[in-house]
Each structure stands twice: as structure tokens, then as C-alpha cells.
Write a protein that holds these residues in place. Structure first.
Motif, PDB file in Angstrom:
ATOM      1  N   ASP A 100       1.127  -0.720  -0.426  1.00  0.00           N
ATOM      2  CA  ASP A 100       0.250   0.014   0.043  1.00  0.00           C
ATOM      3  C   ASP A 100       1.198   1.238   0.027  1.00  0.00           C
ATOM      4  O   ASP A 100       0.447   2.015   0.961  1.00  0.00           O
ATOM      5  CB  ASP A 100      -0.836   0.352   1.408  1.00  0.00           C
ATOM      6  N   ASN A 102       0.796   4.197  -1.034  1.00  0.00           N
ATOM      7  CA  ASN A 102       0.009   5.479  -0.610  1.00  0.00           C
ATOM      8  C   ASN A 102      -0.530   5.674   0.511  1.00  0.00           C
ATOM      9  O   ASN A 102      -1.028   6.572   0.332  1.00  0.00           O
ATOM     10  CB  ASN A 102      -1.314   5.664  -2.145  1.00  0.00           C
ATOM     11  N   LYS A 103      -1.108   4.405   0.871  1.00  0.00           N
ATOM     12  CA  LYS A 103      -1.723   4.307   2.374  1.00  0.00           C
ATOM     13  C   LYS A 103      -2.708   4.888   1.960  1.00  0.00           C
ATOM     14  O   LYS A 103      -3.175   5.244   2.560  1.00  0.00           O
ATOM     15  CB  LYS A 103      -1.282   5.740   3.899  1.00  0.00           C
ATOM     16  N   THR A 104      -3.580   4.435   1.194  1.00  0.00           N
ATOM     17  CA  THR A 104      -4.721   4.642   1.037  1.00  0.00           C
ATOM     18  C   THR A 104      -5.810   3.885   1.126  1.00  0.00           C
ATOM     19  O   THR A 104      -7.259   3.544   1.067  1.00  0.00           O
ATOM     20  CB  THR A 104      -5.152   4.641  -0.808  1.00  0.00           C
ATOM     21  N   ASP A 111       0.388  -1.825  -8.494  1.00  0.00           N
ATOM     22  CA  ASP A 111       0.855  -2.367  -7.738  1.00  0.00           C
ATOM     23  C   ASP A 111       1.512  -3.306  -6.886  1.00  0.00           C
ATOM     24  O   ASP A 111       2.434  -3.421  -6.643  1.00  0.00           O
ATOM     25  CB  ASP A 111       0.270  -0.929  -6.232  1.00  0.00           C
TER      26      ASP A 111
END
Length: 119
Positions: A100, A102-104, A111
Motif C-alpha cells: 500500500d 500511497n497508504k490509501t 501496485d
């Protein structure tokens, strides 16, 4: 009674309950009211007699806050995870955090393909 019913129907019910709880929890507090919890059991055909529900509620709401947290519910029904499962969850969580970027909170296939080759 609830434990026996859940063990027969398994993971699908537990994951479904988790999803349902998150949808009902509009404030994202992690807690459900007595009415929401009772409705969730009904939606998943986990109806139990009123007296048994009251006993269950007393166990789950041990802080007497008139609300229950999903994790407390799972621990009450299934107990604590053993050390092997805890270690496995930590490994999966670590791997997920790596994916993850983009830490979404979600990981698109693009990805994943950056980190994993299935050849």
C-alpha cells in the motif's frame, strides 16, 4: 448458541458481519449500539432468544457503555488468537503495508505487479 451457529456457517458469516458492522458504523467509531447489533444478527439469520441475547450483550458490553466493538465480539465468540495466528497476521499486515504505497487502504493490481512476478 451463537458460537455453534457461527462455527457451522464459518468465515463467510464473520467477514459478512465485519462488512455489515463497518457499513452501519457511520461515525467510524468502531462501536455498535444494542439495536444495531441485534439487527445485524437478524440480517445474518443469527436470531437468538431474547434471554440469550441479553446474556450475550452482558458479556460483550462488559464496560456497560451500551455499545459493542467488533473485535470484542470476535474475541468473545472465538477467543484470542494463538501465537501462530498472531505471527501470521503480523506478517500479512507487514506485507500489506509494503504494498500500500500511497497508504490509501487498498492495493490496486498495478501496485502488486510492481512487487511480485508470477513467472
Amino acid at each position: 448458541i451463537l458460537r455453534k451457529t457461527l462455527s457451522k456457517r464459518g468465515v463467510r458469516v464473520i467477514t459478512g458481519l465485519g462488512k455489515y458492522f463497518r457499513n452501519v458504523d457511520k461515525t467510524r467509531s468502531g462501536f455498535l449500539s444494542r439495536a444495531d447489533f441485534k439487527e445485524a444478527l437478524k440480517v445474518f439469520h443469527l436470531e437468538i432468544p431474547e434471554g440469550d441475547f441479553e446474556s450475550l450483550w452482558l458479556v460483550l458490553d462488559d464496560s456497560k457503555s451500551d455499545k459493542v466493538e467488533y473485535g470484542e465480539f470476535i474475541r468473545a465468540v472465538f477467543g484470542e488468537m494463538n501465537e501462530y495466528r498472531k505471527a501470521f497476521v503480523r506478517k500479512v499486515s507487514f506485507a500489506y503495508m509494503k504494498l500500500d504505497f500511497n497508504k490509501t487502504g487498498s492495493v490496486p493490481m498495478v501496485d502488486i505487479s510492481k512487487c511480485y512476478c508470477a513467472k
